[in-house]
Design a protein around this motif. Structure first.
Motif, short mmCIF file in Angstrom:
data_model
loop_
_atom_site.label_atom_id
_atom_site.label_comp_id
_atom_site.label_asym_id
_atom_site.label_seq_id
_atom_site.Cartn_x
_atom_site.Cartn_y
_atom_site.Cartn_z
N PRO A 65 0.83 -1.21 0.00
CA PRO A 65 0.00 0.00 0.00
C PRO A 65 0.86 1.26 0.00
O PRO A 65 1.92 1.33 0.63
N LEU A 66 0.39 2.28 -0.71
CA LEU A 66 1.14 3.53 -0.78
C LEU A 66 1.22 4.23 0.57
O LEU A 66 2.08 5.11 0.75
N ILE A 67 0.35 3.85 1.50
CA ILE A 67 0.41 4.49 2.81
C ILE A 67 1.75 4.20 3.48
O ILE A 67 2.22 4.97 4.33
N GLN A 68 2.41 3.10 3.12
CA GLN A 68 3.72 2.81 3.69
C GLN A 68 4.78 3.78 3.17
O GLN A 68 5.87 3.86 3.72
N PHE A 69 4.46 4.51 2.11
CA PHE A 69 5.37 5.53 1.57
C PHE A 69 4.79 6.93 1.77
O PHE A 69 5.14 7.86 1.05
N LEU A 70 3.87 7.06 2.74
CA LEU A 70 3.17 8.33 2.94
C LEU A 70 4.15 9.47 3.20
O LEU A 70 3.95 10.59 2.71
N GLY A 71 5.21 9.22 3.96
CA GLY A 71 6.17 10.28 4.25
C GLY A 71 6.79 10.86 2.99
O GLY A 71 6.97 12.08 2.88
N ALA A 72 7.11 9.98 2.02
CA ALA A 72 7.68 10.46 0.76
C ALA A 72 6.67 11.27 -0.03
O ALA A 72 7.01 12.29 -0.65
N TRP A 73 5.40 10.86 -0.01
CA TRP A 73 4.37 11.61 -0.74
C TRP A 73 4.13 12.98 -0.10
O TRP A 73 3.92 13.97 -0.81
N LEU A 74 4.14 13.04 1.22
CA LEU A 74 3.88 14.31 1.89
C LEU A 74 5.00 15.33 1.65
O LEU A 74 4.80 16.53 1.84
N GLU A 75 6.18 14.86 1.23
CA GLU A 75 7.28 15.78 0.92
C GLU A 75 7.16 16.39 -0.48
O GLU A 75 7.90 17.31 -0.80
N LEU A 76 6.24 15.88 -1.29
CA LEU A 76 6.09 16.41 -2.65
C LEU A 76 5.60 17.86 -2.59
O LEU A 76 4.76 18.20 -1.77
N PRO A 77 6.09 18.70 -3.47
CA PRO A 77 5.65 20.10 -3.47
C PRO A 77 4.21 20.23 -3.98
O PRO A 77 3.81 19.54 -4.91
N ARG A 78 3.45 21.10 -3.34
CA ARG A 78 2.08 21.42 -3.75
C ARG A 78 1.18 20.19 -3.82
O ARG A 78 0.33 20.08 -4.71
N LEU A 79 1.36 19.26 -2.90
CA LEU A 79 0.51 18.08 -2.87
C LEU A 79 -0.89 18.47 -2.40
O LEU A 79 -1.05 19.10 -1.35
N SER A 80 -1.91 18.11 -3.16
CA SER A 80 -3.27 18.50 -2.80
C SER A 80 -3.76 17.68 -1.61
O SER A 80 -3.32 16.56 -1.36
N ARG A 81 -4.70 18.23 -0.88
CA ARG A 81 -5.28 17.54 0.26
C ARG A 81 -6.01 16.28 -0.18
O ARG A 81 -6.03 15.27 0.53
N TRP A 82 -6.60 16.33 -1.37
CA TRP A 82 -7.34 15.17 -1.87
C TRP A 82 -6.41 13.99 -2.13
O TRP A 82 -6.70 12.86 -1.75
N VAL A 83 -5.27 14.25 -2.78
CA VAL A 83 -4.31 13.18 -3.05
C VAL A 83 -3.74 12.64 -1.74
O VAL A 83 -3.63 11.42 -1.56
N ALA A 84 -3.38 13.54 -0.83
CA ALA A 84 -2.83 13.10 0.45
C ALA A 84 -3.84 12.26 1.22
O ALA A 84 -3.49 11.21 1.80
N GLY A 85 -5.11 12.67 1.21
CA GLY A 85 -6.14 11.90 1.90
C GLY A 85 -6.40 10.56 1.24
O GLY A 85 -6.65 9.56 1.91
N THR A 86 -6.34 10.52 -0.09
CA THR A 86 -6.54 9.26 -0.81
C THR A 86 -5.45 8.25 -0.48
O THR A 86 -5.71 7.06 -0.30
N ILE A 87 -4.21 8.72 -0.38
CA ILE A 87 -3.11 7.81 -0.05
C ILE A 87 -3.17 7.39 1.42
O ILE A 87 -2.90 6.25 1.77
N ARG A 88 -3.56 8.31 2.28
CA ARG A 88 -3.58 8.02 3.72
C ARG A 88 -4.73 7.09 4.09
O ARG A 88 -4.56 6.12 4.84
N LEU A 89 -5.94 7.37 3.58
CA LEU A 89 -7.14 6.66 4.00
C LEU A 89 -7.69 5.70 2.96
O LEU A 89 -8.41 4.77 3.30
N GLY A 90 -7.39 5.94 1.69
CA GLY A 90 -7.99 5.18 0.61
C GLY A 90 -8.97 6.05 -0.16
O GLY A 90 -9.46 7.07 0.33
N TYR A 91 -9.27 5.64 -1.39
CA TYR A 91 -10.15 6.43 -2.25
C TYR A 91 -11.59 6.28 -1.82
O TYR A 91 -12.13 5.17 -1.72
N ALA A 92 -12.25 7.42 -1.58
CA ALA A 92 -13.68 7.44 -1.28
C ALA A 92 -14.44 7.59 -2.58
O ALA A 92 -14.31 8.62 -3.27
#
Length: 400
Positions: free
Chosen positions: A71-98
């Motif tokens: 799961p990409l949540i295991q790489f969440l720290g790397a994703w959160l370091e991306l510049p201008r990461l939207s809240r929607w993408v961050a939430g999708t990776i953290r919680l899963g796609y609603a």
């Protein structure tokens, strides 16, 4: 953005020296970014360490193995370091796609079992592979009488064999119709410059990178041979899957674009472009390290990592020396075809219109010919057999 920050986003400082470089075959090259045309390379990227071991499960096909999804949540720290990461993408990776429903989701209508007749071995192999990957979960018997069930059906592959497809058409009627931009042939031609070099990267199990929000997984159920299953990841067939995956991938591309990497993406097919052979090798390695840093898996068999100036991409041959683009030939026309065949044929002509002078005009005679022979309701079913007359062959002579 400072150069140090760009480097950190691209994963240079987070991977050890031994795992941030590409590992080549015995025919080692003098530099990992340079290759010769006569050397066939075998490339693999060392993935960053995860919280647990990579589990290999034996597939139905003897001699192959299936790598369990991480799961990409295991790489969440790397994703959160991306510049201008939207809240929607961050939430999708953290919680899963609603799943984005436009109205109330469909209710439970009974457990609908998939019936595939003589193709049951193909379906069993599909279920076993999805379970081994962790793409689906078994539904406990006590919870079977809830959720929403969709059937599977079997379609032939272009390369031979059969492929099971989850039929989500009923569920798709309840979803929002959200627009998004996808790569078009015109955009590709605009980006190709004379004497450019290319490398193509293909992702493995593209949609499966995105997890589904646990409380929405009951809407992605299917049943087969007395057991019920549900998807834990983004399935093929969901109307919004291309949009969701494209949004996630484009968020990952931001630091690459800021670093000057020219890369075009169409779902899981990516084209890397550069003005020289050395630069495309350098950018290719940069992209591969970045993907490993974010937990995106590469399909090494389908990727074309050797730099070339003529490449097949999205059904077209792109040549940066001759500056020409050649579309693949459409399928041949037999004595009679069903309505779904003409859908595919017209779609192929539409995609080739960008490389054909007055391409859209060539579609008009075939459309007019079909209009007089196929009723509107028949297009929706796609099973009505339409005899191919001499007039039809003359309107589309290159495909006969």
């Amino acid at each position: 953005m400072r150069e140090a920050e760009r480097t950190r986003f691209l994963g240079f400082k987070t991977c050890p020296t031994t795992s941030s470089t590409l590992i080549w075959s015995k025919k080692e090259l003098t530099h990992p970014s340079l290759s010769t045309q006569n050397s066939r390379m075998t490339v693999r990227a060392a993935m960053p360490p995860t919280s647990g071991p990579v589990i290999l499960s034996r597939c139905i096909t003897e001699g192959t193995s299936v790598v369990r999804l991480t799961p990409l949540i295991q790489f969440l720290g790397a994703w959160l370091e991306l510049p201008r990461l939207s809240r929607w993408v961050a939430g999708t990776i953290r919680l899963g796609y609603a799943i984005q429903f436009a109205r109330s989701p469909p209710c439970f209508r009974g457990v609908r079992f998939t019936m595939v007749g003589g193709n049951a071995p193909v379906m069993r192999a599909e279920v076993a592979t999805l379970l081994a990957k962790g793409a689906i979960e078994t539904v406990p018997p006590a919870e079977m009488k809830s959720g929403f069930y969709s059937p599977y059906f079997i379609v032939p592959k272009k390369s031979g064999g059969l492929r099971p497809i989850l039929d989500l058409r009923v569920l798709n009627r309840s979803l929002h119709r959200l627009p998004f931009k996808m790569l078009m042939a015109k955009r590709i031609f605009e980006c190709v410059r004379p004497q450019d070099w290319f490398a193509a990267i293909d992702l493995k199990d593209a949609y499966f990178h995105v997890s589904i929000l646990p409380r929405h997984r009951p809407f992605l159920r299917f049943a087969f041979e007395g057991r019920a299953y549900r998807y834990a990841v983004l399935p093929f067939g969901l109307a919004l899957s291309p949009r969701v995956f494209t949004k996630v991938v484009e968020a990952a591309f931001v630091p690459l674009w800021e670093h000057g990497v020219r890369i075009l993406n169409y779902l899981d097919d990516w084209l890397n472009l550069a003005h020289s052979r050395d630069q495309v090798c350098k950018h290719r390695d940069l992209v591969l390290r970045h993907l490993a840093h974010l937990g995106l898996r590469v399909n090494w068999e389908k990727s074309k990592l050797c730099p070339v100036q003529r490449i097949s991409f999205l059904g077209m041959e792109i040549d940066s020396v001759a500056m020409c683009h050649i579309a693949d030939l459409p399928p041949s026309i037999r004595g009679q075809e069903c309505g779904s065949f003409y859908f595919r044929l017209l779609g192929h002509m539409a995609s080739a219109a960008a490389v054909t002078p007055l391409g859209l005009l060539h579609m008009r005679p075939l459309q007019l010919w079909l209009r007089d022979r196929v009723l509107r309701w028949a297009w929706q079913h796609g099973t009505l057999q339409v005899p191919v007359t001499l007039t039809c062959r003359q309107t589309f002579s290159p495909g006969t």
